[in-house]
Motif scaffolding. Structure first.
Motif, short mmCIF file in Angstrom:
data_model
loop_
_atom_site.label_atom_id
_atom_site.label_comp_id
_atom_site.label_asym_id
_atom_site.label_seq_id
_atom_site.Cartn_x
_atom_site.Cartn_y
_atom_site.Cartn_z
N LYS A 26 0.83 -1.21 0.00
CA LYS A 26 0.00 0.00 0.00
C LYS A 26 0.85 1.25 0.00
O LYS A 26 0.57 2.20 -0.73
CB LYS A 26 -0.93 0.00 1.21
N SER A 27 1.91 1.27 0.79
CA SER A 27 2.76 2.46 0.83
C SER A 27 3.54 2.61 -0.47
O SER A 27 3.81 3.72 -0.91
CB SER A 27 3.71 2.42 2.02
N ASN A 28 3.91 1.50 -1.11
CA ASN A 28 4.58 1.58 -2.41
C ASN A 28 3.64 2.12 -3.47
O ASN A 28 4.05 2.89 -4.34
CB ASN A 28 5.12 0.21 -2.83
N ALA A 29 2.38 1.73 -3.42
CA ALA A 29 1.42 2.22 -4.40
C ALA A 29 1.21 3.73 -4.26
O ALA A 29 1.05 4.45 -5.25
CB ALA A 29 0.09 1.49 -4.24
N LYS A 30 1.24 4.23 -3.02
CA LYS A 30 1.09 5.67 -2.80
C LYS A 30 2.30 6.44 -3.31
O LYS A 30 2.19 7.60 -3.68
CB LYS A 30 0.91 5.96 -1.32
N ALA A 31 3.46 5.81 -3.32
CA ALA A 31 4.70 6.47 -3.72
C ALA A 31 4.90 6.47 -5.23
O ALA A 31 5.87 7.04 -5.72
CB ALA A 31 5.89 5.82 -3.04
N MET A 32 4.01 5.86 -5.98
CA MET A 32 4.12 5.82 -7.44
C MET A 32 3.54 7.11 -8.01
O MET A 32 2.40 7.16 -8.45
CB MET A 32 3.36 4.61 -8.00
N ASP A 33 4.32 8.17 -7.99
CA ASP A 33 3.78 9.46 -8.42
C ASP A 33 4.45 10.05 -9.66
O ASP A 33 4.13 11.16 -10.04
CB ASP A 33 3.81 10.46 -7.26
N ILE A 34 5.35 9.33 -10.30
CA ILE A 34 5.90 9.76 -11.57
C ILE A 34 5.21 8.94 -12.65
O ILE A 34 5.22 7.71 -12.60
CB ILE A 34 7.42 9.53 -11.63
N THR A 42 3.55 4.07 -14.23
CA THR A 42 3.93 4.83 -13.06
C THR A 42 5.25 4.31 -12.50
O THR A 42 5.59 3.15 -12.65
CB THR A 42 2.85 4.73 -11.96
N PHE A 43 5.98 5.22 -11.86
CA PHE A 43 7.28 4.91 -11.29
C PHE A 43 7.33 5.47 -9.88
O PHE A 43 6.68 6.47 -9.58
CB PHE A 43 8.39 5.54 -12.14
N LEU A 44 8.13 4.84 -9.02
CA LEU A 44 8.31 5.32 -7.66
C LEU A 44 8.93 6.71 -7.69
O LEU A 44 9.70 7.04 -8.58
CB LEU A 44 9.22 4.39 -6.87
N LYS A 45 8.63 7.50 -6.67
CA LYS A 45 9.16 8.87 -6.62
C LYS A 45 10.67 8.89 -6.46
O LYS A 45 11.30 9.90 -6.70
CB LYS A 45 8.50 9.67 -5.51
N THR A 46 11.28 7.76 -6.08
CA THR A 46 12.74 7.69 -5.93
C THR A 46 13.44 7.32 -7.22
O THR A 46 14.67 7.23 -7.24
CB THR A 46 13.11 6.67 -4.85
N THR A 47 12.70 7.14 -8.30
CA THR A 47 13.29 6.78 -9.59
C THR A 47 14.11 7.95 -10.11
O THR A 47 13.67 9.09 -10.10
CB THR A 47 12.20 6.41 -10.60
N ARG A 48 15.30 7.65 -10.58
CA ARG A 48 16.23 8.68 -11.05
C ARG A 48 16.07 8.91 -12.56
O ARG A 48 15.47 8.12 -13.28
CB ARG A 48 17.67 8.26 -10.76
N ALA A 49 16.63 10.01 -13.02
CA ALA A 49 16.53 10.42 -14.42
C ALA A 49 17.08 9.38 -15.40
O ALA A 49 16.47 9.17 -16.45
CB ALA A 49 17.22 11.76 -14.62
N PRO A 50 18.21 8.70 -15.12
CA PRO A 50 18.70 7.71 -16.08
C PRO A 50 17.71 6.58 -16.36
O PRO A 50 17.56 6.14 -17.50
CB PRO A 50 19.97 7.17 -15.44
N GLN A 51 16.99 6.14 -15.32
CA GLN A 51 16.00 5.09 -15.52
C GLN A 51 14.82 5.59 -16.33
O GLN A 51 14.28 4.87 -17.19
CB GLN A 51 15.52 4.55 -14.18
N PHE A 68 8.10 12.72 -19.66
CA PHE A 68 7.91 13.17 -18.27
C PHE A 68 8.13 14.68 -18.19
O PHE A 68 9.13 15.15 -17.66
CB PHE A 68 8.92 12.45 -17.35
N PRO A 69 7.19 15.48 -18.69
CA PRO A 69 7.41 16.93 -18.74
C PRO A 69 7.50 17.59 -17.37
O PRO A 69 8.17 18.60 -17.20
CB PRO A 69 6.21 17.46 -19.51
N GLY A 70 6.88 17.01 -16.34
CA GLY A 70 6.90 17.62 -15.02
C GLY A 70 8.07 17.16 -14.16
O GLY A 70 8.24 17.63 -13.04
N TYR A 71 8.90 16.28 -14.68
CA TYR A 71 10.01 15.72 -13.89
C TYR A 71 11.13 16.75 -13.79
O TYR A 71 11.57 17.31 -14.79
CB TYR A 71 10.53 14.44 -14.51
N GLU A 72 11.59 16.99 -12.57
CA GLU A 72 12.68 17.92 -12.34
C GLU A 72 13.92 17.14 -11.96
O GLU A 72 13.90 16.37 -11.01
CB GLU A 72 12.33 18.89 -11.22
N VAL A 73 15.00 17.32 -12.69
CA VAL A 73 16.26 16.65 -12.40
C VAL A 73 16.89 17.34 -11.20
O VAL A 73 17.16 18.53 -11.23
CB VAL A 73 17.20 16.68 -13.61
N ALA A 74 17.08 16.57 -10.13
CA ALA A 74 17.62 17.15 -8.91
C ALA A 74 19.13 17.07 -8.84
O ALA A 74 19.78 16.33 -9.45
CB ALA A 74 17.04 16.45 -7.69
#
Length: 74
Positions: A26-34, A42-51, A68-74
């Motif tokens: 359940k917590s993993n499903a909530k974290a799928m916000d990309i 959908t991808f986990l919020k911890t997914t990095r730009a190379p992936q 992924f137009p809303g993705y910000e490279v940190a």
């Protein structure tokens, strides 16, 4: 007191200290916000730009920004 009784007491004592472990699905499903705009994967919020770039180029032959137009490279 025999060894069996000691072992049982130790199990009871340890059972009080441990927390019940549950599923993390359940917590993993909530974290799928990309989300990919093209295929809606959908991808986990911890997914990095190379992936994400690999997904965009392999699945869609597009760039990271196109998928992924809303993705910000940190």
């Amino acid at each position: 007191m025999g060894n069996g009784a000691k072992a049982q007491q130790k199990r009871e004592r340890n059972a009080k200290d441990t927390k019940a472990k549950g599923s993390q699905l359940k917590s993993n499903a909530k974290a799928m916000d990309i989300q990919c705009n093209i295929c809606k994967s959908t991808f986990l919020k911890t997914t990095r730009a190379p992936q994400l770039t690999e997904h965009a180029s392999n699945k869609h032959s597009k760039t990271l920004v196109e998928c992924f137009p809303g993705y910000e490279v940190a």
